[in-house]
Design a protein around this motif. Sequence first.
Motif, PDB file in Angstrom:
ATOM      1  N   GLN A 240       0.832  -1.217   0.000  1.00 56.63           N
ATOM      2  CA  GLN A 240       0.000   0.000   0.000  1.00 56.63           C
ATOM      3  C   GLN A 240       0.860   1.259   0.000  1.00 56.63           C
ATOM      4  OE1 GLN A 240      -2.337  -0.914   3.431  1.00 56.63           O
ATOM      5  NE2 GLN A 240      -3.990  -1.873   2.261  1.00 56.63           N
ATOM      6  N   LEU A 241       1.886   1.279   0.851  1.00 57.31           N
ATOM      7  CA  LEU A 241       2.775   2.443   0.918  1.00 57.31           C
ATOM      8  C   LEU A 241       3.470   2.671  -0.424  1.00 57.31           C
ATOM      9  CD1 LEU A 241       4.493   1.870   4.402  1.00 57.31           C
ATOM     10  CD2 LEU A 241       2.971   3.767   3.829  1.00 57.31           C
ATOM     11  N   TYR A 242       3.910   1.586  -1.020  1.00 56.50           N
ATOM     12  CA  TYR A 242       4.647   1.653  -2.296  1.00 56.50           C
ATOM     13  C   TYR A 242       3.761   2.264  -3.388  1.00 56.50           C
ATOM     14  CZ  TYR A 242       7.667  -0.074  -6.117  1.00 56.50           C
ATOM     15  OH  TYR A 242       8.493  -0.170  -7.214  1.00 56.50           O
ATOM     16  N   GLN A 243       2.548   1.713  -3.496  1.00 55.10           N
ATOM     17  CA  GLN A 243       1.646   2.160  -4.568  1.00 55.10           C
ATOM     18  C   GLN A 243       1.250   3.639  -4.398  1.00 55.10           C
ATOM     19  OE1 GLN A 243      -1.351  -0.735  -5.165  1.00 55.10           O
ATOM     20  NE2 GLN A 243      -1.644  -0.196  -7.282  1.00 55.10           N
ATOM     21  N   GLN A 244       0.924   3.993  -3.164  1.00 53.67           N
ATOM     22  CA  GLN A 244       0.535   5.398  -2.884  1.00 53.67           C
ATOM     23  C   GLN A 244       1.657   6.354  -3.271  1.00 53.67           C
ATOM     24  OE1 GLN A 244      -0.323   5.239   1.272  1.00 53.67           O
ATOM     25  NE2 GLN A 244      -2.476   4.741   0.993  1.00 53.67           N
ATOM     26  N   LEU A 245       2.881   5.993  -2.846  1.00 53.42           N
ATOM     27  CA  LEU A 245       4.025   6.874  -3.094  1.00 53.42           C
ATOM     28  C   LEU A 245       4.286   7.036  -4.598  1.00 53.42           C
ATOM     29  CD1 LEU A 245       6.311   8.530  -1.760  1.00 53.42           C
ATOM     30  CD2 LEU A 245       7.727   6.489  -1.871  1.00 53.42           C
ATOM     31  N   VAL A 246       4.235   5.918  -5.333  1.00 51.87           N
ATOM     32  CA  VAL A 246       4.481   5.983  -6.783  1.00 51.87           C
ATOM     33  C   VAL A 246       3.439   6.873  -7.451  1.00 51.87           C
ATOM     34  CG1 VAL A 246       4.455   4.649  -8.938  1.00 51.87           C
ATOM     35  CG2 VAL A 246       5.710   3.784  -6.973  1.00 51.87           C
ATOM     36  N   GLU A 247       2.164   6.644  -7.110  1.00 55.69           N
ATOM     37  CA  GLU A 247       1.087   7.396  -7.783  1.00 55.69           C
ATOM     38  C   GLU A 247       1.200   8.896  -7.522  1.00 55.69           C
ATOM     39  OE1 GLU A 247      -2.424   5.385  -6.513  1.00 55.69           O
ATOM     40  OE2 GLU A 247      -2.037   3.656  -7.800  1.00 55.69           O
ATOM     41  N   THR A 248       1.408   9.287  -6.264  1.00 58.71           N
ATOM     42  CA  THR A 248       1.443  10.727  -5.960  1.00 58.71           C
ATOM     43  C   THR A 248       2.704  11.382  -6.523  1.00 58.71           C
ATOM     44  OG1 THR A 248       2.422  10.236  -3.817  1.00 58.71           O
ATOM     45  CG2 THR A 248       0.055  10.585  -3.843  1.00 58.71           C
ATOM     46  N   THR A 249       3.847  10.673  -6.469  1.00 55.40           N
ATOM     47  CA  THR A 249       5.092  11.310  -6.922  1.00 55.40           C
ATOM     48  C   THR A 249       5.158  11.392  -8.445  1.00 55.40           C
ATOM     49  OG1 THR A 249       6.126  10.286  -4.988  1.00 55.40           O
ATOM     50  CG2 THR A 249       7.584  11.384  -6.522  1.00 55.40           C
ATOM     51  N   LEU A 250       4.660  10.380  -9.163  1.00 52.39           N
ATOM     52  CA  LEU A 250       4.718  10.436 -10.633  1.00 52.39           C
ATOM     53  C   LEU A 250       3.939  11.636 -11.161  1.00 52.39           C
ATOM     54  CD1 LEU A 250       4.531   6.740 -11.929  1.00 52.39           C
ATOM     55  CD2 LEU A 250       6.431   8.323 -12.149  1.00 52.39           C
ATOM     56  N   GLN A 251       2.851  11.956 -10.466  1.00 54.17           N
ATOM     57  CA  GLN A 251       2.048  13.121 -10.856  1.00 54.17           C
ATOM     58  C   GLN A 251       2.892  14.402 -10.747  1.00 54.17           C
ATOM     59  OE1 GLN A 251      -1.546  12.734  -8.701  1.00 54.17           O
ATOM     60  NE2 GLN A 251      -2.783  13.759 -10.222  1.00 54.17           N
ATOM     61  N   LYS A 252       3.619  14.526  -9.622  1.00 52.37           N
ATOM     62  CA  LYS A 252       4.469  15.698  -9.415  1.00 52.37           C
ATOM     63  C   LYS A 252       5.590  15.748 -10.458  1.00 52.37           C
ATOM     64  CE  LYS A 252       3.933  15.800  -4.408  1.00 52.37           C
ATOM     65  NZ  LYS A 252       4.599  15.286  -3.214  1.00 52.37           N
ATOM     66  N   ILE A 253       6.172  14.562 -10.759  1.00 49.82           N
ATOM     67  CA  ILE A 253       7.301  14.499 -11.703  1.00 49.82           C
ATOM     68  C   ILE A 253       6.867  15.004 -13.080  1.00 49.82           C
ATOM     69  CG2 ILE A 253       8.799  12.881 -12.995  1.00 49.82           C
ATOM     70  CD1 ILE A 253       9.046  11.287 -10.317  1.00 49.82           C
ATOM     71  N   GLU A 254       5.633  14.643 -13.462  1.00 46.68           N
ATOM     72  CA  GLU A 254       5.120  15.067 -14.770  1.00 46.68           C
ATOM     73  C   GLU A 254       5.018  16.590 -14.866  1.00 46.68           C
ATOM     74  OE1 GLU A 254       1.545  12.882 -15.564  1.00 46.68           O
ATOM     75  OE2 GLU A 254       2.580  11.528 -16.907  1.00 46.68           O
ATOM     76  N   GLU A 255       4.816  17.210 -13.721  1.00 41.24           N
ATOM     77  CA  GLU A 255       4.605  18.663 -13.727  1.00 41.24           C
ATOM     78  C   GLU A 255       5.901  19.456 -13.541  1.00 41.24           C
ATOM     79  OE1 GLU A 255       1.869  18.864 -10.502  1.00 41.24           O
ATOM     80  OE2 GLU A 255       0.372  17.645 -11.574  1.00 41.24           O
ATOM     81  N   THR A 256       7.046  18.758 -13.397  1.00 41.45           N
ATOM     82  CA  THR A 256       8.296  19.503 -13.162  1.00 41.45           C
ATOM     83  C   THR A 256       9.329  19.227 -14.249  1.00 41.45           C
ATOM     84  OG1 THR A 256       9.023  17.714 -11.740  1.00 41.45           O
ATOM     85  CG2 THR A 256       8.100  19.628 -10.644  1.00 41.45           C
ATOM     86  N   GLN A 257      10.364  20.037 -14.268  1.00 43.88           N
ATOM     87  CA  GLN A 257      11.418  19.930 -15.292  1.00 43.88           C
ATOM     88  C   GLN A 257      12.794  20.020 -14.640  1.00 43.88           C
ATOM     89  OE1 GLN A 257      11.024  19.431 -18.665  1.00 43.88           O
ATOM     90  NE2 GLN A 257       8.863  19.186 -18.156  1.00 43.88           N
ATOM     91  N   GLY A 258      13.816  19.653 -15.428  1.00 44.84           N
ATOM     92  CA  GLY A 258      15.210  19.916 -15.075  1.00 44.84           C
ATOM     93  C   GLY A 258      15.651  19.400 -13.734  1.00 44.84           C
ATOM     94  N   ILE A 259      16.392  20.225 -13.031  1.00 43.65           N
ATOM     95  CA  ILE A 259      17.043  19.811 -11.781  1.00 43.65           C
ATOM     96  C   ILE A 259      16.025  19.421 -10.719  1.00 43.65           C
ATOM     97  CG2 ILE A 259      17.255  22.169 -10.798  1.00 43.65           C
ATOM     98  CD1 ILE A 259      20.151  19.735 -10.653  1.00 43.65           C
ATOM     99  N   GLN A 260      14.858  20.068 -10.755  1.00 43.67           N
ATOM    100  CA  GLN A 260      13.805  19.762  -9.772  1.00 43.67           C
ATOM    101  C   GLN A 260      13.264  18.347 -10.009  1.00 43.67           C
ATOM    102  OE1 GLN A 260      10.688  22.669  -9.881  1.00 43.67           O
ATOM    103  NE2 GLN A 260       9.951  22.177  -7.844  1.00 43.67           N
ATOM    104  N   LYS A 261      13.051  18.007 -11.285  1.00 44.28           N
ATOM    105  CA  LYS A 261      12.566  16.667 -11.654  1.00 44.28           C
ATOM    106  C   LYS A 261      13.598  15.620 -11.227  1.00 44.28           C
ATOM    107  CE  LYS A 261      11.263  13.916 -15.679  1.00 44.28           C
ATOM    108  NZ  LYS A 261      11.033  13.866 -17.113  1.00 44.28           N
ATOM    109  N   HIS A 262      14.850  15.914 -11.514  1.00 40.08           N
ATOM    110  CA  HIS A 262      15.979  15.054 -11.159  1.00 40.08           C
ATOM    111  C   HIS A 262      15.947  14.727  -9.655  1.00 40.08           C
ATOM    112  CE1 HIS A 262      20.090  13.840 -12.369  1.00 40.08           C
ATOM    113  NE2 HIS A 262      20.413  14.104 -11.117  1.00 40.08           N
ATOM    114  N   GLY A 263      15.763  15.781  -8.847  1.00 43.23           N
ATOM    115  CA  GLY A 263      15.729  15.619  -7.390  1.00 43.23           C
ATOM    116  C   GLY A 263      14.543  14.789  -6.920  1.00 43.23           C
ATOM    117  N   LEU A 264      13.373  15.039  -7.543  1.00 41.52           N
ATOM    118  CA  LEU A 264      12.156  14.274  -7.182  1.00 41.52           C
ATOM    119  C   LEU A 264      12.351  12.782  -7.439  1.00 41.52           C
ATOM    120  CD1 LEU A 264       9.070  16.335  -8.486  1.00 41.52           C
ATOM    121  CD2 LEU A 264       9.510  15.629  -6.127  1.00 41.52           C
ATOM    122  N   ILE A 265      12.971  12.452  -8.587  1.00 42.86           N
ATOM    123  CA  ILE A 265      13.156  11.039  -8.938  1.00 42.86           C
ATOM    124  C   ILE A 265      14.110  10.375  -7.952  1.00 42.86           C
ATOM    125  CG2 ILE A 265      14.038   9.432 -10.680  1.00 42.86           C
ATOM    126  CD1 ILE A 265      13.018  11.366 -12.848  1.00 42.86           C
TER     127      ILE A 265
END
Length: 478
Positions: A240-265
Motif C-alpha cells: 500500500q505504501l509503495y503504490q501510494q508513493l508511486v502514484e502521488t510522486t509520478l504526478q508531481k514528476i510530470e509537472e516539473t522539469q530539469g534539476i527539480q525533476k531530477h531531485g524528485l526522482i
Amino acid sequence: QIKGVSWLAFLEKWGLGACLADDMGLGKTPQLIAFLLALKEQDMLVNPVLVVAPTSVVNNWEHELRKFAPTLGVFVHHGEKRLKGQAFAQEVKNKSVVITSYPLIYRDLSSLEAVQWQGLVLDEAQNIKNSTAKQSQAVRKIPAGFRIALTGTPVENRLTELWSILDFLNPNFLGTQTFFQRRFALPIEKYGDQESLHNLRSLVRPFILRRLKTDKNIIEDLPEKQEMNIFCGLSKEQGQLYQQLVETTLQKIEETQGIQKHGLILTLLMQLKQICNHPAHFLKENSLETSQRSGKLLRLEAMVEEVIAEGDRALIFTQFAEWGKLLQTHLQKKLAEEILFLSGSTKAKDRVEMIERFQNDPQGPKIFILSLKAGGTGLNLTRANHVFHIDRWWNPAVENQATDRAFRIGQKRNVQVHKFICTGTLEERINEMIESKKQLAEQTVDAGENWLTELDTDRLRDLLLLDRSAIIDEEETD
C-alpha cells in the motif's frame, strides 16, 4: 547436486520420505527442481506436487521454478483472493507445482486435503519441529505420493525435532513420540548414552542427506564466490505504501522539469527502497516491532539464524545508516546475540576495535552490519563467509567492492553473496536491466543511480509500478 537428485529419485522409487539437509548455499531448491524435471521427463509427473514454504520464501520458489523449469506449470496459492474448495481443485488439476505457505496449510486444510497430490515438499522443514503445533499436524493430514523435507538445520535444539520431521516423512518409523522420548531422546540428551546414539544414527541415516560446506570433497566442488538473488515478497502494508508513493510522486514528476525533476526522482527511488526494507524505515519509526511487516526482514532473520547455527559469520551491507541501526537493535533482540554496526559516525577507535573482534576473537560477534559508504572499501573482513546486500546500490562495481571485504586474499572458505530483491517492484526490474547488460553496466550504471533520473516519465512509470501479485500477506487474512 547430481548425487542429491539421484538420492531423492531412489527414495521416491521405494516410496520412502527423504530429508535433504544440505548446508545453506549448496542448492537444495535446484536439486528439488531437477528431481521434479526428471519425473516429468519420464512421464511420471501425473499429479501436482505441493511445495510448502515460509511466507518469506514463496516468491523465491516461484522465481526459481520459472527460471530453471519453465516447462513445469506453476501455481501460487496465497493472498486474500486465493481460490478455495472446488475452484482451487479445478485450477491446480493441470499444474505441476503448487506453492503455498505454512500459515495457509492449517487455514485452508479442507481445500488442500481434497486434492490428490503426487508429492508434498516442506521447505525450511524445521517449521514443523514442534509436532503439536497446528501447522505440523495439518501437513500430516495432506495425502501425497511422496514426501520430502528440505532443511539446513534438521536438529536445532532437541532430538524430538528430528522425530517430528522423520515422522512426517515416514509415519511411525521411529515409533510414537512417547516411545522415541523414552528410547532415544532421554538416554542421549540426559545421560549421553553412546549406544542409543549409534542406534538412532543408523536408523535415520538412510533418510537424511546432510552435506556440509566444510567437507573437503564439497569445497572443491564449489565456486569460490557464489552469488545468489534472494527474492522476497512485500507485506500488504509495504504494498500500500509503495503504490501510494508511486502514484502521488509520478504526478508531481510530470509537472516539473530539469534539476527539480531530477531531485524528485532520486528522492522517490530512495523512499521506495526504504519501503522495500521495512515500513518503519520509511515512516521514520524508532523500532522495527515485528518482522511480519517486511518480507525482506522475515527472510533475513531466517537466513541469519542459519548462519549462526552453522557457526559461520556474515556481513550485512546497507546504504542507509538509520536502517542499519534499526536492524542492529532488532536482530540483537531476536537472536540474543551481539551484533556489530559500523557507519560513517563510528569513531576511529571503535572502528578498529570492532574489526579486530570480528576478525580475531573466536567468541566475537558473528554478524557485522556495515553502511556501504563507511564499510564498502578498505576493510579486511575475511572471517565472514556470507555477504548480504539487504538493499541494493544499483551499481555492480560498488556492490563488488563491498563483497570484496570478505572475498579477498586471506579468505580460506568459499564466500556466499546474497542479494535481496523485492519481487514486483523496481528492485526486480532494475536487477533485470543490470543482469541483462552486465558488461555494459560498468559503463552505463557507474554514476550511482543518476542514470535512472534520465528516463522519461513513461519508462519511469513502467519501472516503478507495483505488480500486485507479488504481495504476500496471508497472516492477517482468513
